[in-house]
Design a protein around this motif. Sequence first.
Motif, PDB file in Angstrom:
ATOM      1  N   TYR A   6       0.807  -0.935   0.178  1.00 41.27           N
ATOM      2  CA  TYR A   6      -0.134   0.380  -0.060  1.00 41.27           C
ATOM      3  C   TYR A   6       1.119   1.352  -0.338  1.00 41.27           C
ATOM      4  CZ  TYR A   6      -4.182  -2.300   0.847  1.00 41.27           C
ATOM      5  OH  TYR A   6      -5.192  -3.698   0.945  1.00 41.27           O
ATOM      6  N   THR A  75     -16.227   0.539  -5.327  1.00 37.95           N
ATOM      7  CA  THR A  75     -16.528   1.363  -4.840  1.00 37.95           C
ATOM      8  C   THR A  75     -16.044   2.453  -4.556  1.00 37.95           C
ATOM      9  OG1 THR A  75     -15.713  -0.115  -3.183  1.00 37.95           O
ATOM     10  CG2 THR A  75     -17.301  -1.163  -4.184  1.00 37.95           C
ATOM     11  N   GLY A  76     -15.095   2.780  -4.057  1.00 38.29           N
ATOM     12  CA  GLY A  76     -14.685   4.154  -3.798  1.00 38.29           C
ATOM     13  C   GLY A  76     -13.925   4.971  -4.521  1.00 38.29           C
ATOM     14  N   LYS A  94     -18.866  -0.638 -10.931  1.00 34.27           N
ATOM     15  CA  LYS A  94     -18.813  -0.809  -9.256  1.00 34.27           C
ATOM     16  C   LYS A  94     -19.068  -1.920  -9.052  1.00 34.27           C
ATOM     17  CE  LYS A  94     -18.998   4.272  -7.566  1.00 34.27           C
ATOM     18  NZ  LYS A  94     -18.382   4.298  -7.427  1.00 34.27           N
ATOM     19  N   PRO A  96     -17.850  -4.473  -5.492  1.00 36.00           N
ATOM     20  CA  PRO A  96     -16.578  -4.872  -4.362  1.00 36.00           C
ATOM     21  C   PRO A  96     -15.899  -6.034  -4.595  1.00 36.00           C
ATOM     22  CG  PRO A  96     -18.774  -5.102  -3.070  1.00 36.00           C
ATOM     23  CD  PRO A  96     -19.103  -4.525  -4.510  1.00 36.00           C
ATOM     24  N   LEU A  97     -16.340  -6.714  -6.096  1.00 31.82           N
ATOM     25  CA  LEU A  97     -15.366  -7.631  -6.913  1.00 31.82           C
ATOM     26  C   LEU A  97     -14.518  -7.350  -7.294  1.00 31.82           C
ATOM     27  CD1 LEU A  97     -18.114 -10.960  -6.694  1.00 31.82           C
ATOM     28  CD2 LEU A  97     -16.369  -9.549  -4.546  1.00 31.82           C
ATOM     29  N   TRP A  99     -11.917  -4.715  -8.654  1.00 36.59           N
ATOM     30  CA  TRP A  99     -11.073  -3.007  -8.309  1.00 36.59           C
ATOM     31  C   TRP A  99     -10.471  -3.048  -9.994  1.00 36.59           C
ATOM     32  CZ3 TRP A  99      -6.797  -5.958  -4.007  1.00 36.59           C
ATOM     33  CH2 TRP A  99      -7.608  -5.701  -2.879  1.00 36.59           C
ATOM     34  N   HIS A 130     -10.403 -12.639  -3.432  1.00 38.44           N
ATOM     35  CA  HIS A 130     -11.646 -13.073  -3.553  1.00 38.44           C
ATOM     36  C   HIS A 130     -12.229 -11.943  -5.107  1.00 38.44           C
ATOM     37  CE1 HIS A 130     -10.955 -16.359  -0.952  1.00 38.44           C
ATOM     38  NE2 HIS A 130     -10.677 -15.416   0.271  1.00 38.44           N
TER      39      HIS A 130
ATOM     40  N   ARG B  77      -7.120   0.000   4.244  1.00 45.70           N
ATOM     41  CA  ARG B  77      -6.704  -1.288   3.263  1.00 45.70           C
ATOM     42  C   ARG B  77      -7.801  -1.720   3.125  1.00 45.70           C
ATOM     43  NH1 ARG B  77      -2.677   0.593   4.465  1.00 45.70           N
ATOM     44  NH2 ARG B  77      -0.336  -0.867   5.699  1.00 45.70           N
ATOM     45  N   PHE B  78      -8.117  -2.638   1.821  1.00 45.98           N
ATOM     46  CA  PHE B  78      -8.886  -2.588   1.189  1.00 45.98           C
ATOM     47  C   PHE B  78      -8.992  -4.327   0.711  1.00 45.98           C
ATOM     48  CE2 PHE B  78      -6.488  -0.227  -2.032  1.00 45.98           C
ATOM     49  CZ  PHE B  78      -6.368  -0.983  -2.880  1.00 45.98           C
ATOM     50  N   HIS B  79      -8.422  -5.083   1.466  1.00 43.58           N
ATOM     51  CA  HIS B  79      -8.488  -6.344   0.871  1.00 43.58           C
ATOM     52  C   HIS B  79      -8.904  -7.172   2.247  1.00 43.58           C
ATOM     53  CE1 HIS B  79      -4.300  -6.005   3.060  1.00 43.58           C
ATOM     54  NE2 HIS B  79      -4.271  -7.353   3.410  1.00 43.58           N
ATOM     55  N   PRO B  80      -9.065  -8.682   1.861  1.00 42.09           N
ATOM     56  CA  PRO B  80      -9.790  -8.928   2.872  1.00 42.09           C
ATOM     57  C   PRO B  80      -8.850  -9.511   3.904  1.00 42.09           C
ATOM     58  CG  PRO B  80     -10.801  -9.930   1.027  1.00 42.09           C
ATOM     59  CD  PRO B  80      -9.697  -8.568   0.627  1.00 42.09           C
ATOM     60  N   ARG B 115     -14.093   0.616   1.271  1.00 47.30           N
ATOM     61  CA  ARG B 115     -14.495   1.756   0.758  1.00 47.30           C
ATOM     62  C   ARG B 115     -15.389   2.884   0.314  1.00 47.30           C
ATOM     63  NH1 ARG B 115      -8.051   3.364  -1.707  1.00 47.30           N
ATOM     64  NH2 ARG B 115      -6.716   2.786   0.693  1.00 47.30           N
ATOM     65  N   GLY B 116     -15.853   3.324   0.944  1.00 50.56           N
ATOM     66  CA  GLY B 116     -17.157   4.176  -0.124  1.00 50.56           C
ATOM     67  C   GLY B 116     -16.716   5.774  -0.521  1.00 50.56           C
ATOM     68  N   GLN B 140     -13.615 -19.458   3.043  1.00 52.18           N
ATOM     69  CA  GLN B 140     -14.030 -19.890   1.580  1.00 52.18           C
ATOM     70  C   GLN B 140     -14.971 -19.482   0.662  1.00 52.18           C
ATOM     71  OE1 GLN B 140     -10.207 -19.582   0.258  1.00 52.18           O
ATOM     72  NE2 GLN B 140     -11.150 -19.681  -1.901  1.00 52.18           N
ATOM     73  N   VAL B 143     -17.006 -16.146   1.622  1.00 60.21           N
ATOM     74  CA  VAL B 143     -16.392 -14.391   1.582  1.00 60.21           C
ATOM     75  C   VAL B 143     -16.740 -13.495   0.405  1.00 60.21           C
ATOM     76  CG1 VAL B 143     -13.948 -15.317  -0.017  1.00 60.21           C
ATOM     77  CG2 VAL B 143     -13.970 -12.988   1.513  1.00 60.21           C
ATOM     78  N   GLN B 144     -17.457 -14.040  -0.629  1.00 66.06           N
ATOM     79  CA  GLN B 144     -17.410 -13.670  -2.098  1.00 66.06           C
ATOM     80  C   GLN B 144     -19.005 -12.212  -0.830  1.00 66.06           C
ATOM     81  OE1 GLN B 144     -17.288 -14.789  -5.866  1.00 66.06           O
ATOM     82  NE2 GLN B 144     -15.165 -13.650  -6.179  1.00 66.06           N
ATOM     83  N   LEU B 147     -18.740  -9.739   1.196  1.00 67.72           N
ATOM     84  CA  LEU B 147     -18.433  -9.104   0.536  1.00 67.72           C
ATOM     85  C   LEU B 147     -19.561  -8.271   0.036  1.00 67.72           C
ATOM     86  CD1 LEU B 147     -14.831  -9.862  -1.519  1.00 67.72           C
ATOM     87  CD2 LEU B 147     -15.178  -7.859   0.049  1.00 67.72           C
ATOM     88  N   LEU B 148     -20.252  -8.681  -0.825  1.00 69.60           N
ATOM     89  CA  LEU B 148     -21.313  -8.390  -1.298  1.00 69.60           C
ATOM     90  C   LEU B 148     -22.196  -7.100   0.131  1.00 69.60           C
ATOM     91  CD1 LEU B 148     -22.599 -10.331  -4.310  1.00 69.60           C
ATOM     92  CD2 LEU B 148     -21.429  -8.749  -3.811  1.00 69.60           C
ATOM     93  N   HIS B 151     -21.248  -4.825   1.978  1.00 72.59           N
ATOM     94  CA  HIS B 151     -20.932  -3.294   1.045  1.00 72.59           C
ATOM     95  C   HIS B 151     -22.784  -3.019   1.177  1.00 72.59           C
ATOM     96  CE1 HIS B 151     -16.780  -4.138  -0.180  1.00 72.59           C
ATOM     97  NE2 HIS B 151     -16.920  -2.652  -0.388  1.00 72.59           N
ATOM     98  N   GLU B 208     -22.815  -7.299 -13.137  1.00 68.97           N
ATOM     99  CA  GLU B 208     -21.996  -7.887 -12.066  1.00 68.97           C
ATOM    100  C   GLU B 208     -22.322  -6.217 -11.103  1.00 68.97           C
ATOM    101  OE1 GLU B 208     -20.635  -9.824  -9.961  1.00 68.97           O
ATOM    102  OE2 GLU B 208     -20.553  -7.710  -8.748  1.00 68.97           O
ATOM    103  N   SER B 209     -22.121  -5.544 -12.157  1.00 70.56           N
ATOM    104  CA  SER B 209     -22.444  -3.777 -11.742  1.00 70.56           C
ATOM    105  C   SER B 209     -23.836  -3.253 -11.432  1.00 70.56           C
ATOM    106  CB  SER B 209     -21.636  -2.516 -13.118  1.00 70.56           C
ATOM    107  OG  SER B 209     -22.164  -1.395 -13.017  1.00 70.56           O
ATOM    108  N   PHE B 212     -24.603  -4.658  -8.311  1.00 70.24           N
ATOM    109  CA  PHE B 212     -24.318  -4.334  -7.217  1.00 70.24           C
ATOM    110  C   PHE B 212     -25.304  -3.031  -6.888  1.00 70.24           C
ATOM    111  CE2 PHE B 212     -21.140  -0.561  -5.007  1.00 70.24           C
ATOM    112  CZ  PHE B 212     -21.604  -1.701  -3.652  1.00 70.24           C
TER     113      PHE B 212
END
Lengths: 212, 234
Positions: A6, A75-76, A94, A96-97, A99, A130, B77-80, B115-116, B140, B143-144, B147-148, B151, B208-209, B212
């Motif tokens: 980072y 998302t940001g 946008k 979360p899955l 980047w 993920h 940070r932004f990773h799980p 991150r919003g 495993q 997690v996906q 994540l949704l 958010h 996907e977009s 969300f």
Amino acid sequence: MLRYLYADQLAQFPRLADTMFRDRAAQFCDRLQWDVTVGADGYERDGYDALNPLYVIWENADGSHGGSMRFLPTTGPNMAEDHFLHLSDGVAIKSPLIWECTRFCLSPDAAPRVSAALMLGGMELGLGAHLSHAIGVFDARMVRIYRRLGWGPTILGTDGQGREAISVGLWAFDPALRPQLLARAGVGSDLSRYWYDRSFGAPTVRFAAGAA
Amino acid sequence: MLEAFIEQLQEVETFEGLNALVVGLRDGLNVEHIVYHSVNASGGQYAALTYDDSWVNRYIEQDYARVDPVVQACFRRFHPIDWKQLDWSGKAQRSFLGEAIDSGVGNQGFSLPIRGPSGQFALFSISDRMTDEKWARFTQENVQNLLLVSHYINQKALEIERGTDHAQLVSLSPRETDALTMLAMGYSRAKAAEALSISEHTLRVYIESARFKLAALNTTHAVARALASGLLVV
């Protein structure tokens, strides 16, 4: 070797950071003549570097920069949405899955395997976090190179002509592609895993043992 | 279970209601605890959590955010992050960990930083007592979706904070609308992509977009929500 850092961790690697931002100036300002800003310090940096992005960096044996790219969550605030919406049919992508990946950069004297190693690093990051896809903003002429490296993008759109042409594309994170990326990069699976864990922290047994 | 949770989430209008839903999510997932904690750009904070009040009070009173490796590692940070990846070796951290476990937090956990918009940041954490093997399988598998879900909780919390007068209507771009319309008409992804002259990857990303934006868990759910909101004409 690959490092996943980072922005707020770059200070621990001053030579790596210094050469990365200089190499970015050489590539995006001098060579590609993109509309980017180079500071008095010779660094190419923009507002997205100030959002604490995550860099995937190839570090040369002498600690200098071999190549890198920059990741931010969609998302940001992100570059694809702010500047290249017209290249994705006006869709702000946008999720979360997903980047975004920008500033794919190679040092002028990078060994051929560096670009392959960076592709591998991108895959490791996406699988580790993920994710389903990355949306990339890149030099349009790199497409053939990405394809040759075994992981080509789906192009959403392209802006500009010749060396100024910038494309937006999608990469799918598919574990089935990992073996060929390892092979192209000449990196073993365990070594790649080790580099990843070194940056993000390897799971330790001590934690669980304290409680079970 | 998660689909029902997301349906209920859409109806929530207050922070109290959101907290009750987070408790329900914890029960539905059959884990020990869930914490959602948001910090906006001006420093305002909000949390929805399932911890015992005594642990929350103790945490605040001791200002454990300063030593808690989860907070220290996830901020910016932004990773799980699995809690096992963090550095618990310091004396203060070890003692904090012991106390957290005694307070029923669990011996396993992972956190999803969020991150919003405009500098907003949130952290969604889930914790439980289970073996390393079971935990690895649980994370495993989930997690996906988490994540949704995390958010969507964040989107809802931001919406409640803005107030219902400022409720944002979902709007889809023409390409997203086209993609969902084709699916609503029963086309396969391959056929839909062909009809829209785009690759299947591109179609997947538009879906996907849209998913969300519609706060949906899967494609079917996204199509249903878009139809219910009158966004598709089929």
